[in-house]
Design a protein around this motif. Structure first.
Motif, PDB file in Angstrom:
ATOM      1  N   ALA A  65       0.612  -1.190   0.156  1.00 10.95           N
ATOM      2  CA  ALA A  65       0.021  -0.057   0.022  1.00 10.95           C
ATOM      3  C   ALA A  65       0.880   1.167   0.001  1.00 10.95           C
ATOM      4  CB  ALA A  65      -1.070  -0.123   1.175  1.00 10.95           C
ATOM      5  N   ARG A  66       1.878   1.189   0.599  1.00 12.78           N
ATOM      6  CA  ARG A  66       2.932   2.261   0.800  1.00 12.78           C
ATOM      7  C   ARG A  66       3.336   2.765  -0.670  1.00 12.78           C
ATOM      8  NH1 ARG A  66       5.698   0.729   4.641  1.00 12.78           N
ATOM      9  NH2 ARG A  66       7.526  -0.109   3.380  1.00 12.78           N
ATOM     10  N   LEU A 120       3.417 -16.673  -5.720  1.00 13.02           N
ATOM     11  CA  LEU A 120       2.582 -15.711  -4.953  1.00 13.02           C
ATOM     12  C   LEU A 120       2.433 -14.283  -5.503  1.00 13.02           C
ATOM     13  CD1 LEU A 120       4.199 -16.206  -1.244  1.00 13.02           C
ATOM     14  CD2 LEU A 120       2.178 -17.205  -2.172  1.00 13.02           C
ATOM     15  N   GLU A 121       3.430 -13.812  -6.345  1.00 15.88           N
ATOM     16  CA  GLU A 121       3.233 -12.655  -7.099  1.00 15.88           C
ATOM     17  C   GLU A 121       2.327 -12.703  -8.058  1.00 15.88           C
ATOM     18  OE1 GLU A 121       3.811 -10.585 -10.495  1.00 15.88           O
ATOM     19  OE2 GLU A 121       5.720 -11.834 -10.440  1.00 15.88           O
ATOM     20  N   ARG A 122       2.258 -13.964  -9.005  1.00 13.65           N
ATOM     21  CA  ARG A 122       1.371 -14.303 -10.078  1.00 13.65           C
ATOM     22  C   ARG A 122       0.011 -14.234  -9.311  1.00 13.65           C
ATOM     23  NH1 ARG A 122      -1.566 -18.137 -11.755  1.00 13.65           N
ATOM     24  NH2 ARG A 122      -1.140 -19.521 -10.270  1.00 13.65           N
ATOM     25  N   GLN A 123      -0.334 -14.895  -8.488  1.00  9.34           N
ATOM     26  CA  GLN A 123      -1.639 -14.900  -7.858  1.00  9.34           C
ATOM     27  C   GLN A 123      -2.145 -13.554  -7.400  1.00  9.34           C
ATOM     28  OE1 GLN A 123      -2.486 -17.978  -4.600  1.00  9.34           O
ATOM     29  NE2 GLN A 123      -0.573 -18.841  -5.285  1.00  9.34           N
ATOM     30  N   MET A 124      -1.171 -12.806  -6.810  1.00 13.08           N
ATOM     31  CA  MET A 124      -1.559 -11.360  -6.423  1.00 13.08           C
ATOM     32  C   MET A 124      -1.779 -10.709  -7.423  1.00 13.08           C
ATOM     33  SD  MET A 124       0.518  -8.664  -4.135  1.00 13.08           S
ATOM     34  CE  MET A 124       0.407  -9.514  -2.342  1.00 13.08           C
ATOM     35  N   ARG A 180       1.727  -2.204 -10.319  1.00  9.99           N
ATOM     36  CA  ARG A 180       2.513  -3.278 -10.929  1.00  9.99           C
ATOM     37  C   ARG A 180       3.961  -2.750 -10.185  1.00  9.99           C
ATOM     38  NH1 ARG A 180       2.904  -7.971 -12.557  1.00  9.99           N
ATOM     39  NH2 ARG A 180       4.480  -7.953 -10.972  1.00  9.99           N
ATOM     40  N   ALA A 181       4.238  -1.232 -10.132  1.00 10.22           N
ATOM     41  CA  ALA A 181       5.712  -1.151  -9.389  1.00 10.22           C
ATOM     42  C   ALA A 181       5.586  -1.409  -8.152  1.00 10.22           C
ATOM     43  CB  ALA A 181       5.701   0.586  -9.679  1.00 10.22           C
ATOM     44  N   ALA A 182       4.397  -1.290  -7.428  1.00  7.37           N
ATOM     45  CA  ALA A 182       4.578  -1.803  -5.920  1.00  7.37           C
ATOM     46  C   ALA A 182       4.573  -3.220  -5.842  1.00  7.37           C
ATOM     47  CB  ALA A 182       3.164  -1.333  -5.336  1.00  7.37           C
ATOM     48  N   VAL A 183       4.002  -3.963  -6.591  1.00  4.85           N
ATOM     49  CA  VAL A 183       4.132  -5.708  -6.359  1.00  4.85           C
ATOM     50  C   VAL A 183       5.465  -5.920  -6.860  1.00  4.85           C
ATOM     51  CG1 VAL A 183       3.253  -7.694  -7.458  1.00  4.85           C
ATOM     52  CG2 VAL A 183       1.764  -6.087  -6.777  1.00  4.85           C
ATOM     53  N   ASP A 184       6.095  -5.354  -7.838  1.00  2.71           N
ATOM     54  CA  ASP A 184       7.458  -5.512  -8.201  1.00  2.71           C
ATOM     55  C   ASP A 184       8.392  -5.439  -6.741  1.00  2.71           C
ATOM     56  OD1 ASP A 184       6.677  -6.364 -10.349  1.00  2.71           O
ATOM     57  OD2 ASP A 184       7.404  -4.494 -11.737  1.00  2.71           O
ATOM     58  N   GLY A 185       8.164  -4.353  -6.102  1.00  2.96           N
ATOM     59  CA  GLY A 185       9.001  -3.746  -5.012  1.00  2.96           C
ATOM     60  C   GLY A 185       8.747  -4.630  -3.836  1.00  2.96           C
ATOM     61  N   LEU A 186       8.005  -6.011  -3.727  1.00  5.71           N
ATOM     62  CA  LEU A 186       7.671  -6.521  -2.454  1.00  5.71           C
ATOM     63  C   LEU A 186       8.811  -7.854  -2.660  1.00  5.71           C
ATOM     64  CD1 LEU A 186       3.876  -6.928  -2.401  1.00  5.71           C
ATOM     65  CD2 LEU A 186       5.468  -5.437  -1.147  1.00  5.71           C
TER      66      LEU A 186
END
Length: 133
Positions: free
Chosen positions: A27-28, A113-117, A101-107
């Motif tokens: 979220a951040r 897990l990334e694919r499911q999210m 997309r940028a936020a997910v990549d930053g995780l």
């Protein structure tokens, strides 16, 4: 002693992904992008994006199997209803997904897990469109 198959509790996606810290970070990172976006920023009337960041983090934590704080504080998510006052067209959809997309990549999640999210986020973004164009 052998542990019978299927007797160990399954971890939720929330737990597998890293729990509260992961979803707060998502979220951040997302709202860091939104803060400077000329299309999306006006959709957040509050001067501070903090409350929106908190709502998103709590919603995603609950959705993925974490605490039910979102519903306890705000009731049923009713995402389409909550987004109805805003013009969500293809451009807003695309901008939202770009920042997400940028936020997910930053995780740095494990690929599965990334694919499911990501699949869920794409679905959710598509379902929020309420204006042609």
């Amino acid at each position: 002693m052998e542990i019978p198959r299927g007797s160990l509790p399954q971890q939720t996606f929330y737990e597998q992904a890293g729990g509260e810290e992961t979803f707060r970070r998502l979220a951040r990172l997302f709202y860091q992008g939104v803060a400077g976006d000329p299309l999306l920023r006006p959709m957040y009337p509050e001067d501070d994006l903090g409350p929106a960041e908190e709502r998103l983090a709590l919603f995603l934590m609950q959705y993925w199997g974490g605490p039910r704080t979102y519903s306890e504080e705000r009731g049923h998510p009713r995402l389409r209803m909550r987004h109805a006052p805003f013009t969500v067209d293809q451009a807003a959809h695309d901008a939202w997904l770009r920042h997400m997309r940028a936020a997910v990549d930053g995780l740095g999640l494990e690929p599965e897990l990334e694919r499911q999210m990501w699949n869920y986020l794409v679905y959710a973004a598509r379902s929020m469109i309420n204006t042609p164009g």
